[in-house]
Write a protein that holds these residues in place. Structure first.
Motif, PDB file in Angstrom:
ATOM      1  N   LEU A 221      33.708 -10.261  21.251  1.00 16.92           N
ATOM      2  CA  LEU A 221      33.552 -10.692  19.881  1.00 16.92           C
ATOM      3  C   LEU A 221      33.618 -11.974  19.710  1.00 16.92           C
ATOM      4  N   GLY A 222      32.307 -12.471  19.541  1.00 14.46           N
ATOM      5  CA  GLY A 222      32.680 -14.071  19.308  1.00 14.46           C
ATOM      6  C   GLY A 222      31.812 -15.228  17.381  1.00 14.46           C
ATOM      7  N   PHE A 223      31.560 -15.976  17.532  1.00 15.37           N
ATOM      8  CA  PHE A 223      31.047 -16.305  16.691  1.00 15.37           C
ATOM      9  C   PHE A 223      30.436 -17.773  17.163  1.00 15.37           C
ATOM     10  N   SER A 224      29.149 -18.116  16.894  1.00 11.09           N
ATOM     11  CA  SER A 224      28.837 -19.564  17.273  1.00 11.09           C
ATOM     12  C   SER A 224      28.653 -19.495  19.104  1.00 11.09           C
ATOM     13  N   MET A 225      28.758 -20.675  19.466  1.00 10.74           N
ATOM     14  CA  MET A 225      29.374 -20.555  21.081  1.00 10.74           C
ATOM     15  C   MET A 225      29.440 -19.248  21.367  1.00 10.74           C
ATOM     16  N   GLY A 226      30.733 -18.577  20.506  1.00  9.55           N
ATOM     17  CA  GLY A 226      31.445 -17.367  20.956  1.00  9.55           C
ATOM     18  C   GLY A 226      30.570 -16.396  20.798  1.00  9.55           C
ATOM     19  N   ALA A 245      27.977  -9.874  17.911  1.00  9.30           N
ATOM     20  CA  ALA A 245      27.801 -11.627  18.332  1.00  9.30           C
ATOM     21  C   ALA A 245      27.485 -12.278  17.271  1.00  9.30           C
ATOM     22  N   VAL A 246      28.239 -12.863  16.357  1.00 10.67           N
ATOM     23  CA  VAL A 246      28.126 -13.851  14.741  1.00 10.67           C
ATOM     24  C   VAL A 246      26.875 -15.068  14.925  1.00 10.67           C
ATOM     25  N   PRO A 293      26.031  -0.091  23.375  1.00 19.32           N
ATOM     26  CA  PRO A 293      26.206  -0.758  21.802  1.00 19.32           C
ATOM     27  C   PRO A 293      25.934  -2.332  21.021  1.00 19.32           C
ATOM     28  N   ALA A 294      25.801  -2.877  20.457  1.00 18.36           N
ATOM     29  CA  ALA A 294      25.344  -4.183  20.461  1.00 18.36           C
ATOM     30  C   ALA A 294      24.714  -4.711  19.225  1.00 18.36           C
ATOM     31  N   LEU A 295      25.723  -5.471  18.523  1.00 19.13           N
ATOM     32  CA  LEU A 295      25.642  -6.887  16.920  1.00 19.13           C
ATOM     33  C   LEU A 295      25.247  -7.891  16.859  1.00 19.13           C
ATOM     34  N   PHE A 296      23.844  -8.147  15.601  1.00 14.58           N
ATOM     35  CA  PHE A 296      23.822  -9.053  15.669  1.00 14.58           C
ATOM     36  C   PHE A 296      24.268  -9.405  14.503  1.00 14.58           C
ATOM     37  N   HIS A 297      24.669 -10.450  13.829  1.00 13.97           N
ATOM     38  CA  HIS A 297      24.772 -10.985  12.526  1.00 13.97           C
ATOM     39  C   HIS A 297      24.082 -12.451  11.952  1.00 13.97           C
ATOM     40  N   ALA A 298      23.156 -13.035  11.559  1.00 15.37           N
ATOM     41  CA  ALA A 298      22.690 -14.248  11.443  1.00 15.37           C
ATOM     42  C   ALA A 298      23.228 -14.885  10.259  1.00 15.37           C
ATOM     43  N   GLY A 299      22.738 -16.221  10.004  1.00  9.19           N
ATOM     44  CA  GLY A 299      23.306 -16.494   8.529  1.00  9.19           C
ATOM     45  C   GLY A 299      21.702 -16.800   7.642  1.00  9.19           C
ATOM     46  N   GLY A 300      21.138 -16.363   7.128  1.00 13.25           N
ATOM     47  CA  GLY A 300      19.739 -16.617   6.524  1.00 13.25           C
ATOM     48  C   GLY A 300      19.946 -18.265   5.920  1.00 13.25           C
ATOM     49  N   ARG A 301      21.035 -18.900   5.697  1.00 15.20           N
ATOM     50  CA  ARG A 301      20.849 -19.979   5.664  1.00 15.20           C
ATOM     51  C   ARG A 301      21.603 -21.168   6.897  1.00 15.20           C
ATOM     52  N   ASP A 302      21.334 -21.034   7.941  1.00  9.76           N
ATOM     53  CA  ASP A 302      21.765 -21.006   9.472  1.00  9.76           C
ATOM     54  C   ASP A 302      21.289 -22.240   9.946  1.00  9.76           C
ATOM     55  N   HIS A 303      21.524 -23.497   9.697  1.00  7.83           N
ATOM     56  CA  HIS A 303      20.736 -24.299   9.848  1.00  7.83           C
ATOM     57  C   HIS A 303      20.709 -25.312  11.366  1.00  7.83           C
ATOM     58  N   TRP A 335      22.419 -12.526   7.090  1.00 11.82           N
ATOM     59  CA  TRP A 335      22.906 -12.089   5.653  1.00 11.82           C
ATOM     60  C   TRP A 335      22.521 -13.518   5.037  1.00 11.82           C
ATOM     61  N   PRO A 336      21.546 -12.633   3.947  1.00  7.96           N
ATOM     62  CA  PRO A 336      20.804 -13.691   3.355  1.00  7.96           C
ATOM     63  C   PRO A 336      21.718 -15.198   2.820  1.00  7.96           C
ATOM     64  N   GLU A 337      23.057 -15.074   2.427  1.00  6.04           N
ATOM     65  CA  GLU A 337      23.700 -16.305   1.828  1.00  6.04           C
ATOM     66  C   GLU A 337      24.423 -17.142   2.417  1.00  6.04           C
ATOM     67  N   ALA A 338      24.767 -16.713   3.747  1.00  6.58           N
ATOM     68  CA  ALA A 338      25.409 -17.383   4.379  1.00  6.58           C
ATOM     69  C   ALA A 338      24.330 -18.703   5.576  1.00  6.58           C
ATOM     70  N   GLY A 339      25.579 -19.435   5.567  1.00  4.71           N
ATOM     71  CA  GLY A 339      25.342 -20.019   6.684  1.00  4.71           C
ATOM     72  C   GLY A 339      25.678 -20.163   8.237  1.00  4.71           C
ATOM     73  N   HIS A 340      25.985 -21.386   8.558  1.00  2.00           N
ATOM     74  CA  HIS A 340      26.320 -21.300   9.775  1.00  2.00           C
ATOM     75  C   HIS A 340      28.020 -20.998  10.139  1.00  2.00           C
ATOM     76  N   VAL A 341      28.535 -19.157   9.548  1.00  2.31           N
ATOM     77  CA  VAL A 341      29.655 -18.993   8.999  1.00  2.31           C
ATOM     78  C   VAL A 341      30.304 -17.865  10.335  1.00  2.31           C
ATOM     79  N   PHE A 342      30.798 -17.594  10.018  1.00  9.79           N
ATOM     80  CA  PHE A 342      31.758 -16.123  10.235  1.00  9.79           C
ATOM     81  C   PHE A 342      32.423 -15.772   8.748  1.00  9.79           C
TER      82      PHE A 342
END
Length: 378
Positions: A221-226, A245-246, A293-303, A335-342
């Motif tokens: 599990l990791g966020f951004s570079m993680g 992966a988030v 199994p694989a999960l990918f999350h993206a932020g809709g407002r991720d710059h 996630w439409p309202e999320a930026g580059h965050v977990f």
């Protein structure tokens, strides 16, 4: 022919270079429809791009417990082990109280330009007040105030987090020195990104080897570079059975546009394998993990990642998992309202997903270990 001037940090002819990238080893362009054969060929090419010199064989881990901290539901240990044949490193290991073996998660920390803390971004430090203050502020900024490793341990997972070269106990690296570090490793016949990938593979193998851990139920599990490191690890290692992966997935061509953060260089060296982009797109590499199994999350407002890049990547990922008969094992979400965050909501969703595929604690859900049956490696 256009004069050889630059457009910002891009050569003026960058679009021509980009258009010449056809990713000939991708699943969509492969001449074989034999999925295991395709994956074996593409994974071998990805392995070559790591530029890891062949060694005499696996180095014994030789683990040593440096210190121990007992919490309410788990025990934290600082462990030192051979991360490669070149170096030993320290990691934060959290083990739930009670009878194991436990499902386990390798946590892969983010970049963020902050090198003073690495593994402490995901696991609350217990012996250094200075790092605790910095790590707490980091968790507030990117993780809704949570230490995701401590959350996982409280839910019944063994957790390991290790510093990447340049962070925490293996640094701190100055931001402006990343290019020099990468260049010097290339001079020495290897690469910074390849070294980081190899060390992640070793860290996962170490975690799986522990007596408290069910080696058949190890996730990443990791966020951004993680996040990049998590899906890359699952793609390159059979020892990782599921990865989440988030906020790090995109098509390469959609990323290589003027103004994109990745074009600033420096930080990209931790995720840049020389020559690999001539053969495989970013989601092509991630697809080597199928049918796991694989999960990918993206932020809709991720710059950092364009909507077009995420959409392209998700479509490629979906095509591969479905071709492998494993479409139900792939989760791709924006996630439409999320930026580059977990965010806490994203974390809760990942907890549910991990519970499905790894199970925690044993007996809490379907399957013999509390998780759904995992696909065999082919």
């Amino acid at each position: 022919m256009t004069p050889g001037i630059t457009q910002g940090v891009l050569p003026v002819f960058h679009e021509r270079l980009r258009d010449e990238l056809t990713f000939p080893l991708s699943w969509e362009r492969s001449t074989t429809r034999d999925f295991p054969a395709w994956r074996a060929t593409a994974r071998a090419a990805a392995g070559e791009a790591l530029l890891q010199p062949p060694g005499p064989g696996p180095e014994p881990f030789g683990p040593v417990t440096v210190d121990e901290h007992r919490s309410g539901t788990y025990t934290g240990r600082t462990v030192e082990f051979a991360l490669s044949r070149y170096t030993r490193a320290r990691g934060s290991l959290l083990v739930p109280h009670g009878a194991g073996p436990f499902p386990a998660v390798l946590l892969l920390h983010d970049h963020g330009g902050e090198f003073s803390v690495g593994r402490e971004k995901t696991v609350r430090p217990w012996s250094d007040p200075g790092r605790l203050a910095l790590a707490t502020a980091w968790a507030q900024r990117y993780y809704d105030g949570r230490f995701i490793g401590d959350e996982l341990a409280a839910r019944g997972y063994a957790v390991l987090a290790v510093d990447t070269l340049g962070w925490g106990d293996r640094g701190p690296l100055a931001h402006e020195d990343q290019q020099a570090l990468a260049a010097n490793l290339l001079q020495l016949g290897t690469s910074l990104a390849g070294l980081a990938a190899h060390e992640d593979i070793r860290a996962a193998a170490f975690l799986a080897s522990l007596p408290e851990v069910d080696g058949a139920r190890v996730g990443a599990l990791g966020f951004s570079m993680g996040a990049y490191r998590a899906w890359q690890l699952s793609a390159l290692s059979d020892g990782v059975r599921a990865a989440a992966a988030v906020c790090w997935m995109t098509g390469l061509k959609e990323m290589m546009v003027p103004g994109n953060n990745a074009l600033r260089g420096q930080s990209a060296y931790f995720m840049l394998h020389p020559g690999l982009n001539r053969l495989l797109d970013i989601p092509d590499v991630a697809s080597l993990a199928a049918p796991k199994p694989a999960l990918f999350h993206a932020g809709g407002r991720d710059h950092l990642f364009t909507a077009a890049g995420v959409e392209t990547a998700y479509a490629k990922l979906r095509a591969v998992w479905e071709s492998a008969g494993a479409g139900d094992r792939l989760t791709t979400t924006v996630w439409p309202e999320a930026g580059h965050v977990f965010t806490a909501a994203m974390q809760d969703d990942v907890h549910t997903w991990l519970g499905t595929w790894l199970g925690a604690p044993a007996g809490s859900g379907p399957g013999p270990g509390g998780g759904a049956s995992l696909p065999p490696q082919t």
